[in-house]
Design a protein around this motif. Structure first.
Motif, PDB file in Angstrom:
ATOM      1  N   THR A  29       3.190  11.555  -4.109  1.00  0.00           N
ATOM      2  CA  THR A  29       1.988  10.994  -4.723  1.00  0.00           C
ATOM      3  C   THR A  29       1.240  12.012  -5.577  1.00  0.00           C
ATOM      4  O   THR A  29       0.731  11.683  -6.652  1.00  0.00           O
ATOM      5  CB  THR A  29       1.067  10.438  -3.611  1.00  0.00           C
ATOM      6  N   ASP A  64       7.076  12.144   0.047  1.00  0.00           N
ATOM      7  CA  ASP A  64       5.856  11.540  -0.488  1.00  0.00           C
ATOM      8  C   ASP A  64       5.456  12.375  -1.696  1.00  0.00           C
ATOM      9  O   ASP A  64       5.055  13.525  -1.575  1.00  0.00           O
ATOM     10  CB  ASP A  64       4.759  11.558   0.589  1.00  0.00           C
ATOM     11  N   THR A 116      -1.597   3.612  -5.610  1.00  0.00           N
ATOM     12  CA  THR A 116      -3.056   3.548  -5.521  1.00  0.00           C
ATOM     13  C   THR A 116      -3.725   4.703  -6.285  1.00  0.00           C
ATOM     14  O   THR A 116      -4.807   4.537  -6.828  1.00  0.00           O
ATOM     15  CB  THR A 116      -3.447   3.677  -4.028  1.00  0.00           C
ATOM     16  N   TRP A 139      -8.324   9.211  -4.306  1.00  0.00           N
ATOM     17  CA  TRP A 139      -8.253  10.075  -5.491  1.00  0.00           C
ATOM     18  C   TRP A 139      -7.282   9.453  -6.481  1.00  0.00           C
ATOM     19  O   TRP A 139      -6.714   8.398  -6.217  1.00  0.00           O
ATOM     20  CB  TRP A 139      -7.831  11.499  -5.102  1.00  0.00           C
ATOM     21  N   TYR A 194       0.507  13.557   4.891  1.00  0.00           N
ATOM     22  CA  TYR A 194      -0.576  12.576   4.919  1.00  0.00           C
ATOM     23  C   TYR A 194      -0.778  12.096   6.378  1.00  0.00           C
ATOM     24  O   TYR A 194       0.180  11.631   7.015  1.00  0.00           O
ATOM     25  CB  TYR A 194      -0.163  11.432   4.001  1.00  0.00           C
ATOM     26  N   SER A 253      -0.936  17.312   2.184  1.00  0.00           N
ATOM     27  CA  SER A 253      -2.249  16.671   2.149  1.00  0.00           C
ATOM     28  C   SER A 253      -3.320  17.632   2.674  1.00  0.00           C
ATOM     29  O   SER A 253      -3.080  18.371   3.633  1.00  0.00           O
ATOM     30  CB  SER A 253      -2.243  15.392   2.993  1.00  0.00           C
ATOM     31  N   SER A 286       0.851  -1.192   0.000  1.00  0.00           N
ATOM     32  CA  SER A 286       0.000   0.000   0.000  1.00  0.00           C
ATOM     33  C   SER A 286       0.885   1.240   0.000  1.00  0.00           C
ATOM     34  O   SER A 286       2.086   1.158   0.287  1.00  0.00           O
ATOM     35  CB  SER A 286      -0.911   0.023   1.240  1.00  0.00           C
ATOM     36  N   GLY A 287       0.270   2.364  -0.294  1.00  0.00           N
ATOM     37  CA  GLY A 287       1.013   3.622  -0.205  1.00  0.00           C
ATOM     38  C   GLY A 287       1.457   3.868   1.218  1.00  0.00           C
ATOM     39  O   GLY A 287       2.579   4.325   1.470  1.00  0.00           O
TER      40      GLY A 287
HETATM   41  C1  LIG Z   1      -3.414   7.869  -0.299  1.00  0.00           C
HETATM   42  C2  LIG Z   1      -2.103   8.378   0.137  1.00  0.00           C
HETATM   43  C3  LIG Z   1      -1.184   7.555   0.773  1.00  0.00           C
HETATM   44  C4  LIG Z   1      -1.507   6.133   1.166  1.00  0.00           C
HETATM   45  O1  LIG Z   1      -1.781   5.305   0.083  1.00  0.00           O
HETATM   46  P1  LIG Z   1      -2.662   3.966   0.307  1.00  0.00           P
HETATM   47  O2  LIG Z   1      -2.336   3.160  -0.886  1.00  0.00           O
HETATM   48  O3  LIG Z   1      -4.076   4.419   0.385  1.00  0.00           O
HETATM   49  O4  LIG Z   1      -2.185   3.335   1.567  1.00  0.00           O
HETATM   50  C5  LIG Z   1       0.044   8.086   1.094  1.00  0.00           C
HETATM   51  N1  LIG Z   1       0.353   9.357   0.826  1.00  0.00           N
HETATM   52  C6  LIG Z   1      -0.519  10.182   0.219  1.00  0.00           C
HETATM   53  C7  LIG Z   1      -0.127  11.590  -0.054  1.00  0.00           C
HETATM   54  C8  LIG Z   1      -1.777   9.726  -0.141  1.00  0.00           C
HETATM   55  O5  LIG Z   1      -2.651  10.555  -0.704  1.00  0.00           O
END
Ligand SMILES: *Cc1c(COP(=O)(O)O)cnc(C)c1O
Length: 389
Positions: free
Chosen positions: A184, A182, A206, A337, A109, A157, A83-84
């Motif tokens: 993402t 991070d 994700t 998202w 996050y 976040s 997972s993230g």
């Molecule tokens: C969603 C998210 C995560 C965690 O990812 P998952 O796959 O839902 O565990 C980590 N960092 C950020 C910035 C996110 O938006």
């Protein structure tokens, strides 16, 4: 090779009559060794990082996805995780020990913060949170002799504050401290932490990488081979690995990431600009907007934007907000998202933060703009804002 070409080429099978375009799904716990020598030497010469020796350290699908992400990130090694969030916790725990200290952006996050406060706290490691806009001098003042990591996320976040990544990285390097980010929101297409000297780049795959709201997966990429091995060892020690099916789905989603992002960021900017002019809206939190305090940093360092932004309404009236949100046709309520569909999330304040609690407004809205036609989205929002009063 350009990114768009990479996205098409990376992580595929070879060419041949028995080679489908996409690498097939290799479901496996057990891998058979042809003879005793090869069995006893299966972990020799770093083979555990490259070869497939047991399902729990990754099958061909995990290796192919990791290689693809590693090349996109310009990395020296990448590990895919379940997972993230586990990408976040594995990256941090790989480099933080009992007695260590880490500096973390206040706007990370939420679960990353909980991991530091709860788990690292129990393990005897301290975390100090800093405001994302902190000057290098003020951040330097927070460094202790045992500070081992500076952890970043930009934009933050929920509230989308930018950080001066090059300035923070320069400070960290001068003090021999590792940095992790991070990334993402931007994805490796729109920001490459490793190119900016960040040591560890974290992705919640994700979101945009898998891109279809049906996979949970993470990636950790490192700029240096020794550090890459350290992080990979950590994930293998904890047995943190995604399924072959999820790796397959993620690679498949990744093929179209650049066209999805291009279209989604264009629509998001249209929607954000429209919202910004509405009388019901106090602020739109989105660095690509010229009005955003982080705009200059975003423009300097990033090549593009995610289709995710925050909105602060002028009114704090809950009944009006409920009417607005419940009646939306295209923005369904959801926490995640990065998929193809539009979403809205509403968060209560105060936020769980040291400084930037946003306690002066009762709710923070977050919109994710999907691949729908922006005219339909604007009509939906116009009707929604009309229900506020
Ligand atoms: C969603 C998210 C995560 C965690 O990812 P998952 O796959 O839902 O565990 C980590 N960092 C950020 C910035 C996110 O938006």
């Amino acid at each position: 090779m350009k990114d768009e070409t990479r996205l098409v080429q990376l992580g595929r099978s070879g060419v041949g009559f028995e080679q489908p375009v996409n690498l097939p799904v290799y479901r496996a716990s057990t891998i058979m060794s042809p003879d005793l020598d090869s069995y006893l030497n299966r972990f020799a010469d770093g083979r555990r990082y490259e070869k497939v020796t047991y399902g729990a350290t990754g099958t061909q699908n995990a290796r192919a996805l990791a290689d693809a992400v590693n090349q996109l990130e310009h990395g020296a090694g990448c590990m895919v995780t379940a997972s993230g969030l586990s990408a976040v916790t594995m990256a941090i725990s790989a480099v933080i020990n009992t007695g260590d200290h880490l500096l973390m952006a206040d706007t990370v996050y939420g679960p990353a913060r909980r991991f530091c406060n709860d788990y690292l706290g129990r393990m005897g490691a301290d975390t100090t949170y800093f405001a994302p806009g902190i000057s290098a001098a003020d951040l330097e003042a927070l460094i202790r002799p045992n500070t081992k990591l500076i952890y970043l996320e930009a934009p933050g976040s929920l509230t989308f504050e930018m950080q001066d990544i090059p300035a923070i990285v320069a400070l960290a390097k001068s003090r021999g401290i590792l940095t992790a980010m991070d990334n993402t929101w931007a994805t490796p297409l729109y920001f490459r932490p490793l190119d900016f000297g960040v040591d560890i780049s974290i992705q919640a795959g994700t979101k945009y990488i898998a891109g279809h709201s049906d996979v949970i997966i993470g990636m950790i990429s490192m700029g240096d081979e020794a550090l890459a091995k350290r992080v990979m060892d950590q994930t293998m020690m904890f047995g943190d690995i995604p399924s072959p099916d999820d790796c397959f789905m993620t690679l498949r989603g990744m093929r179209t990431m650049s066209v999805r992002l291009e279209r989604q960021q264009r629509s998001a900017l249209t929607v954000a600009r429209w919202l910004e002019k509405r009388p019901e809206v106090a602020r739109v939190l989105y660095p690509p907007l010229e009005s955003d305090p982080g705009h200059a940093l975003w423009k300097r360092d990033f090549n593009g934007a995610a289709s995710l932004f925050g909105v602060v309404l002028k009114s704090g009236d809950y009944d009006g907000l409920r009417r607005m949100i419940n009646g939306l046709e295209h923005f369904h309520i959801g926490s995640s998202w990065g998929g193809f569909e539009s979403l809205v999330a509403v968060n209560r304040t105060p936020l769980d933060r040291a400084e930037l609690t946003w306690s002066d407004v009762p709710f923070l809205l977050r919109f994710h703009v999907g691949l729908e036609d922006p005219d339909d989205l604007l009509a939906d929002l116009e009707a929604g804002l009309g229900r506020l009063a």
